[in-house]
Design an enzyme around this catalytic site. Sequence first.
Site, PDB file in Angstrom:
ATOM      1  N   TYR A 344     -48.992  60.583 -57.331  1.00 33.62           N
ATOM      2  CA  TYR A 344     -47.404  60.770 -56.813  1.00 33.62           C
ATOM      3  C   TYR A 344     -46.786  59.309 -57.894  1.00 33.62           C
ATOM      4  O   TYR A 344     -46.647  58.265 -56.770  1.00 33.62           O
ATOM      5  CB  TYR A 344     -47.159  61.539 -55.630  1.00 33.62           C
ATOM      6  CG  TYR A 344     -45.811  61.960 -55.097  1.00 33.62           C
ATOM      7  CD1 TYR A 344     -45.443  62.670 -55.746  1.00 33.62           C
ATOM      8  CD2 TYR A 344     -44.974  61.183 -54.198  1.00 33.62           C
ATOM      9  CE1 TYR A 344     -43.966  62.521 -55.561  1.00 33.62           C
ATOM     10  CE2 TYR A 344     -43.836  61.557 -54.102  1.00 33.62           C
ATOM     11  CZ  TYR A 344     -43.339  62.066 -54.586  1.00 33.62           C
ATOM     12  OH  TYR A 344     -42.013  62.515 -53.931  1.00 33.62           O
ATOM     13  N   CYS A 345     -45.156  60.068 -58.100  1.00 32.63           N
ATOM     14  CA  CYS A 345     -44.676  59.072 -58.267  1.00 32.63           C
ATOM     15  C   CYS A 345     -45.349  57.583 -59.229  1.00 32.63           C
ATOM     16  O   CYS A 345     -46.583  58.001 -60.662  1.00 32.63           O
ATOM     17  CB  CYS A 345     -43.905  58.241 -57.630  1.00 32.63           C
ATOM     18  SG  CYS A 345     -42.301  57.040 -57.922  1.00 32.63           S
ATOM     19  N   LEU A 346     -45.079  56.255 -58.953  1.00 25.56           N
ATOM     20  CA  LEU A 346     -45.923  55.419 -59.550  1.00 25.56           C
ATOM     21  C   LEU A 346     -47.362  55.076 -59.037  1.00 25.56           C
ATOM     22  O   LEU A 346     -48.496  54.871 -59.788  1.00 25.56           O
ATOM     23  CB  LEU A 346     -44.410  54.607 -59.088  1.00 25.56           C
ATOM     24  CG  LEU A 346     -43.834  53.627 -58.493  1.00 25.56           C
ATOM     25  CD1 LEU A 346     -43.797  52.114 -58.600  1.00 25.56           C
ATOM     26  CD2 LEU A 346     -43.311  53.278 -60.639  1.00 25.56           C
ATOM     27  N   GLY A 348     -49.045  58.135 -59.862  1.00 25.33           N
ATOM     28  CA  GLY A 348     -49.528  58.424 -60.923  1.00 25.33           C
ATOM     29  C   GLY A 348     -49.319  58.171 -62.368  1.00 25.33           C
ATOM     30  O   GLY A 348     -50.200  57.944 -63.039  1.00 25.33           O
TER      31      GLY A 348
END
Length: 613
Positions: A344-346, A348
């Site tokens: 998720y987000c960073l 990812g």
Amino acid sequence: MAHEFLRQAPDRPESLVTYLPQTIPAAAFAPAGSPHAPTESAHRHAALDRGAMASLARLTGGISPHAVLDAWSDWTMHLARAPGRQLELAERAQANWLKLAQFALSGLSGTFGEKPFPPGPHDTRWSHEGWDKTPFTLWQQGFLGLQDWWQAATGDLRGLRKQNAERTGCMMRQLLDTVSPANFPLANPEILERSLSTGGRNLVEGAAHFLDDACHIVAQEHRPVPEDFALGKVLACTPGAVVFRNDLMELIQYAPATRTVRPEPVLIVPAWIMKYYILDLSAQNSFIRWLVAQGYTVFCISWRNPSADHADLSLEDYRTKGIMRAVEAINAIVPGQRVHANGYCLGGTLLAIAAAAMARDGDDRLASITLMAAQVDFAEAGELLLFLDESQVAFLEDMMWAQGYLDRPQMSGAFALIRSEDLIWSRSVRRYFLGEQDMPTDISVWLRDTTRMPARMHSEYLRGVFLENRITAGRFAVEGRVIALKDISVPMFVIGTESDHIAPWRSVYKTLLFTDCDLHFLLTKGGHNTGILSEPGHPRRHYRLGHRPAGALYCDPDSWLAAQEPAEGSWWPEWARWLDGHSGAPMPARLLGAAQRGYPPLEPAPGSYIHQA
């Protein structure tokens, strides 16, 4: 301050290389004993420069004045040599004044006509009905008319760098917001109405709120999580246990909620910029709790909140001690099974790096990869890109060099500026003039529970990943060898959100441009967080889903959008169906940990790192 940096400089030569290699020439860092070895004086001079910049950064909140001046000077010089644009702006000013005059005259009949300058979609400052009455509506329209003119003035101009045009526009919006009539008690009808009805009690309560906030800001105190949202009881309360811990992360395994589970476990890699429990909020919208209920053995990384002692943690440490160590632990706890990895987000972005390195090295321990609101290419990284250039990154690096980390206020301020009319000014009016308490919600509690970021890691991320865009440029090396996303062969599921201003969906979509594997792309309604937290039953939700088979031709995002019909409801079940299709037949549920293989349950979820302030 400068004396302290000079005193410490000879003992910290490596920090000058690690954090800011461009501060002084590379020859200054030659090995000891060589003809070009650095002198103690070189270290002292560099430390003096960095100490001065770090002190300035504390005064400016981490915003580089050099970057600000560069943007304004670039805009001013290009506008000065553009008589056509000057004439256009003069005509626009005249037209705006004419619109305002016509609007004011229409009110003489008792009812105003249509407002010539409607507020923006995220601007909630004008929701009170009093802004439709004289004289408040005239003040509102005058302000929005001025805002409209400045938006045109700071637009694209031939020869002007696009980033500087956007940066001057952003800075001008911040300046104009300080003089908005909504910010002044005598010009805001809602404040006047509330003051009359309460006898001024709202202003007294607002003053108390202001003093309380000011004390916390000056003391740099971290507000504790409210008891009504206690971690482990109300939030982050999915049952489980910490089954592994090192100095960087805790690995949580969640207790099964079904009698049978899929053989392949799921590893969730959250962003390190905030705490992991955005994916395990209240019971009704917890992504992790829901996934466990679908019959999966779920693991999640909980990053520690680093301090100055962890300044030397690198991006590579987060890969090896984080993702790779978690995969190793999962392989021991769930032997013989490949892992569904979800970032998720960073988290990812880091997962994509790890997965590309694994593919390059022939490591086949991943069964699939899911990226949620995560970017791998940062050429179109959204509004946060406005705040980053070489000068700004160097400024932040000097500040982190002095502190050892990027602190919470310095980080959250950049996010707030992007939506300042709502996140700063509307909240200030409600809290300080209307006397309203902040009513916490699960997501607002999480938003305030921010973390720090180690200096070295964040510098490497800002410079190598964000500013220089090395991942998709073929210049990002892991263990001395360049990685390529096209080496990834396992199925991917990539999720973007329609109104994401941190990871714009078209930027997230570019994962399709740099990969060749079988890939599903899903676009869902909502923002960076609210789009991901889209549990079944959530009202007014929709999504679009497309499939790119392995090796298929690329389709640009606008063409993709035009070809996909929206489907009503939550995207979670759609993703679960995809995950089921890449998993084996259900088997009996597993116990927590594997004590016989060195991974006993250490403590109940959510562990101890989540409580670090």
